[in-house]
Design an enzyme around this catalytic site. Structure first.
Site, PDB file in Angstrom:
ATOM      1  CB  THR A  98      -0.938   0.088   1.191  1.00 10.96           C
ATOM      2  OG1 THR A  98      -1.852  -1.143   0.907  1.00 10.96           O
ATOM      3  CG2 THR A  98      -1.712   1.255   1.480  1.00 10.96           C
ATOM      4  CG  HIS A 222      -5.371  -8.457   3.306  1.00 12.18           C
ATOM      5  ND1 HIS A 222      -4.305  -8.899   2.836  1.00 12.18           N
ATOM      6  CD2 HIS A 222      -5.160  -7.071   2.928  1.00 12.18           C
ATOM      7  CE1 HIS A 222      -3.490  -8.020   2.579  1.00 12.18           C
ATOM      8  NE2 HIS A 222      -4.065  -6.765   2.547  1.00 12.18           N
ATOM      9  CG  ASP A 265      -2.846  -0.175  -3.008  1.00 14.59           C
ATOM     10  OD1 ASP A 265      -3.936  -0.969  -3.573  1.00 14.59           O
ATOM     11  OD2 ASP A 265      -2.543  -0.285  -2.180  1.00 14.59           O
ATOM     12  CG  HIS A 373      -1.323  -6.927  -1.208  1.00 14.43           C
ATOM     13  ND1 HIS A 373      -0.281  -5.867  -0.977  1.00 14.43           N
ATOM     14  CD2 HIS A 373      -2.178  -6.638  -0.485  1.00 14.43           C
ATOM     15  CE1 HIS A 373      -0.973  -5.263   0.043  1.00 14.43           C
ATOM     16  NE2 HIS A 373      -2.094  -5.530   0.310  1.00 14.43           N
TER      17      HIS A 373
HETATM   18  P1  AMP Z   1      -1.292  -3.265   3.500  1.00 16.76           P
HETATM   19  O1  AMP Z   1      -0.888  -3.774   4.703  1.00 16.76           O
HETATM   20  O2  AMP Z   1      -0.401  -2.866   2.230  1.00 16.76           O
HETATM   21  O3  AMP Z   1      -2.529  -4.255   2.749  1.00 16.76           O
HETATM   22  O4  AMP Z   1      -2.260  -1.945   3.801  1.00 16.76           O
HETATM   23  C1  AMP Z   1      -3.590  -1.573   3.681  1.00 16.76           C
HETATM   24  C2  AMP Z   1      -3.855  -0.807   5.128  1.00 16.76           C
HETATM   25  O5  AMP Z   1      -3.126   0.599   5.166  1.00 16.76           O
HETATM   26  C3  AMP Z   1      -5.488  -0.153   4.910  1.00 16.76           C
HETATM   27  O6  AMP Z   1      -6.155  -1.421   5.570  1.00 16.76           O
HETATM   28  C4  AMP Z   1      -5.367   1.094   5.524  1.00 16.76           C
HETATM   29  O7  AMP Z   1      -5.934   0.737   7.427  1.00 16.76           O
HETATM   30  C5  AMP Z   1      -3.880   1.554   5.779  1.00 16.76           C
HETATM   31  N1  AMP Z   1      -3.615   2.783   5.179  1.00 16.76           N
HETATM   32  C6  AMP Z   1      -4.044   2.991   3.816  1.00 16.76           C
HETATM   33  N2  AMP Z   1      -3.770   4.438   3.820  1.00 16.76           N
HETATM   34  C7  AMP Z   1      -3.422   4.876   4.999  1.00 16.76           C
HETATM   35  C8  AMP Z   1      -2.738   6.031   5.511  1.00 16.76           C
HETATM   36  N3  AMP Z   1      -2.828   7.334   4.782  1.00 16.76           N
HETATM   37  N4  AMP Z   1      -2.152   6.260   6.850  1.00 16.76           N
HETATM   38  C9  AMP Z   1      -2.119   5.192   7.415  1.00 16.76           C
HETATM   39  N5  AMP Z   1      -2.714   3.943   7.138  1.00 16.76           N
HETATM   40  C10 AMP Z   1      -3.215   3.713   5.952  1.00 16.76           C
HETATM   41 ZN    ZN Z   2      -3.128  -1.615  -0.499  1.00 17.07          ZN
HETATM   42 ZN    ZN Z   3      -3.534  -4.793   1.712  1.00 16.38          ZN
END
Ligand code: AMP
Ligand code: ZN
Ligand code: ZN
Length: 435
Positions: A98, A222, A265, A373
């Site tokens: 992300t 997820h 993303d 991912h």
């Molecule tokens: P990932 O672990 O890569 O799947 O990240 C996804 C998570 O990133 C989402 O569930 C959000 O809670 C978190 N997220 C997205 N944008 C932001 C942000 N601007 N600041 C903090 N956390 C974020």
């Molecule tokens: Zn993401």
């Molecule tokens: Zn994710």
């Protein structure tokens, strides 16, 4: 007694656009119905504002894999694609996570150049560990390059962010003109309402560039995996939010000057209880600092040598490729930043890297493997979404998948901005534009 939204339905059918009317008359309470009071006020405001410069709204549907658009019921996204352009996929930068990936979208830089090399990383100079929490995510020392909101502000425009990684840090001393601190508990309808409120500002206060972020599809991916009905339901909810947003822009009579880009993303891959790589089968974990676990492994040393750790992992598991930082495959663009750990491992699609201890606690907590991912962007399962419509974009074009590093240049072009230095190529999206 009638509910608030029921009382608004007749007024809606008398005055607002037909798409909005159709939604508001449905029995289920939707974001559109919640937004009706605002939309009515906006409709009254239309006369008091001038047209002004081009506007771009960048929408992120986190974790929306390229194929969801055809599998889910998403009429608003389909309509947007029909009046604009759609790519068969959006190829994320590596790692397909992300924070790195969102920041690539708004800077046009690979993570090795913008510095957000992972959701979780360590900087040898700052001497701290970065995480997605506010403490480090808001610290500008982590964020390199120039995000599009800063490009816009530097060139005399305004910009707003209804969430985006990096939007809370004063990068190069610049934050979006309007922004809100990240809180994933903010309902989607409120995110849409906030964007419309910014767009309803008088022309000289209105932002030219707005980001808005939604996490529902990533979370469902997820928890339940990319093939689940839960993912398709979440996609349908986000489509509703998209429809409400576009109806609101239309009500403001800004649709003719506004480009809307919907991206994601990364995609999502299905995990499996049998596809597990246990790191402690090959390595004494007390000798390393595991900066990232899975599916991109990042190892720093506590003791011993890089070469010894590398040799103990290299070629040991058929689903795990291991590299020294300087030797990672060229197409990943992942060598040239001191935050990239000295040893990088890549799990094959659908595999995860863990330890016996971590696996035991996951199983004790009853967690089932869903989706993940972060894999090599060459896997089709990691490809995301790209749909865009606007005055400078072709209508009804479907184009091959392209790299997300090129989106920044395209956005600068749509807004008439001079891009900052970046890794993208304007030619990659030339076919998207009206000749
Ligand atoms: P990932 O672990 O890569 O799947 O990240 C996804 C998570 O990133 C989402 O569930 C959000 O809670 C978190 N997220 C997205 N944008 C932001 C942000 N601007 N600041 C903090 N956390 C974020
Ligand atoms: Zn993401
Ligand atoms: Zn994710």
């Amino acid at each position: 007694m009638k509910s608030r939204s029921e009382r608004f339905a007749p007024a809606c059918s008398a005055g607002l656009q037909s798409c909005l009317r159709r939604r508001a008359c449905r029995p289920k309470v939707s974001a559109g119905r919640a937004l009706l009071p605002l939309l009515l006020v906006l409709a009254l405001c239309v006369g008091c504002r001038g047209a002004g410069s081009p506007i771009l709204v960048l929408i992120s549907f986190d974790g929306w894999r390229w194929d969801y658009i055809d599998r889910a019921k998403v009429p608003n996204l389909q309509t947007l694609a029909a009046r604009g352009v759609r790519a068969e996929g959006l190829i994320p930068s590596f790692p397909s996570n992300t924070f790195p990936s969102h920041y690539t979208l708004v800077t046009g830089l690979y993570p090795e150049h913008h510095g957000i090399v992972s959701n979780s990383m360590v900087d040898p100079v700052i001497g701290e560990r970065f995480s997605m929490s506010a403490d480090t995510a808001n610290d500008p020392r982590w964020w390199g390059g120039e995000p599009l909101w800063a490009t816009a502000i530097r060139q005399g425009r305004r910009a707003a962010s209804m969430f985006w990684p990096g939007s809370e840090a004063p990068i190069g001393g610049v934050r979006p003109t309007y922004w809100r601190p990240f809180d994933d508990a903010v309902p989607n309808a409120e995110r849409v309402r906030q964007v419309l409120e910014w767009l309803a500002l008088p022309a000289d206060e209105r932002p030219s560039f707005i980001t808005v972020y939604f996490s529902d599809v990533d979370s469902a991916g997820h928890d339940f995996g990319p093939e689940s009905t839960e993912v398709l339901d979440a996609a349908g909810r986000l489509d509703q939010a998209l429809g409400d947003l576009i109806a609101g822009i239309d009500t403001l009579q800004l649709l003719e000057t506004t480009s809307v880009i919907v991206v994601s993303d990364h995609g999502m891959s299905q995990l499996d209880e049998d596809r597990i790589i246990l790191l402690d089968d090959y390595l004494d974990l007390s000798t390393v600092d595991v900066i990232d676990w899975t599916p991109t492994l990042g190892l720093a040393l506590r003791s011993g040598s890089v070469d010894a750790v590398y040799q103990s992992l290299k070629g040991k598991h058929p689903a795990l490729a291991v590299y020294k930082r300087e030797d990672t495959p060229w197409h990943l663009h992942y060598s040239r930043h001191p935050r990239i750990p000295p040893i990088v491992g890549l799990a094959d699609e659908g595999w995860r890297i863990t330890s016996r201890e971590r696996l035991a606690s996951e199983r004790a907590a009853g967690r089932k493997p869903g989706g993940a991912h972060g894999y090599d962007p060459a896997y089709k399962s990691m490809h995301g979404l790209f749909v865009a419509a606007g005055p400078r974009l072709r209508r009804g074009a479907v184009l091959p998948a392209f790299e997300s590093v090129n989106v920044y240049e395209l956005m600068c072009w749509l807004l008439g901005l001079e891009p900052a230095r970046n890794d993208g190529d304007r030619d990659a999206t030339r076919e998207f534009l009206v000749p």
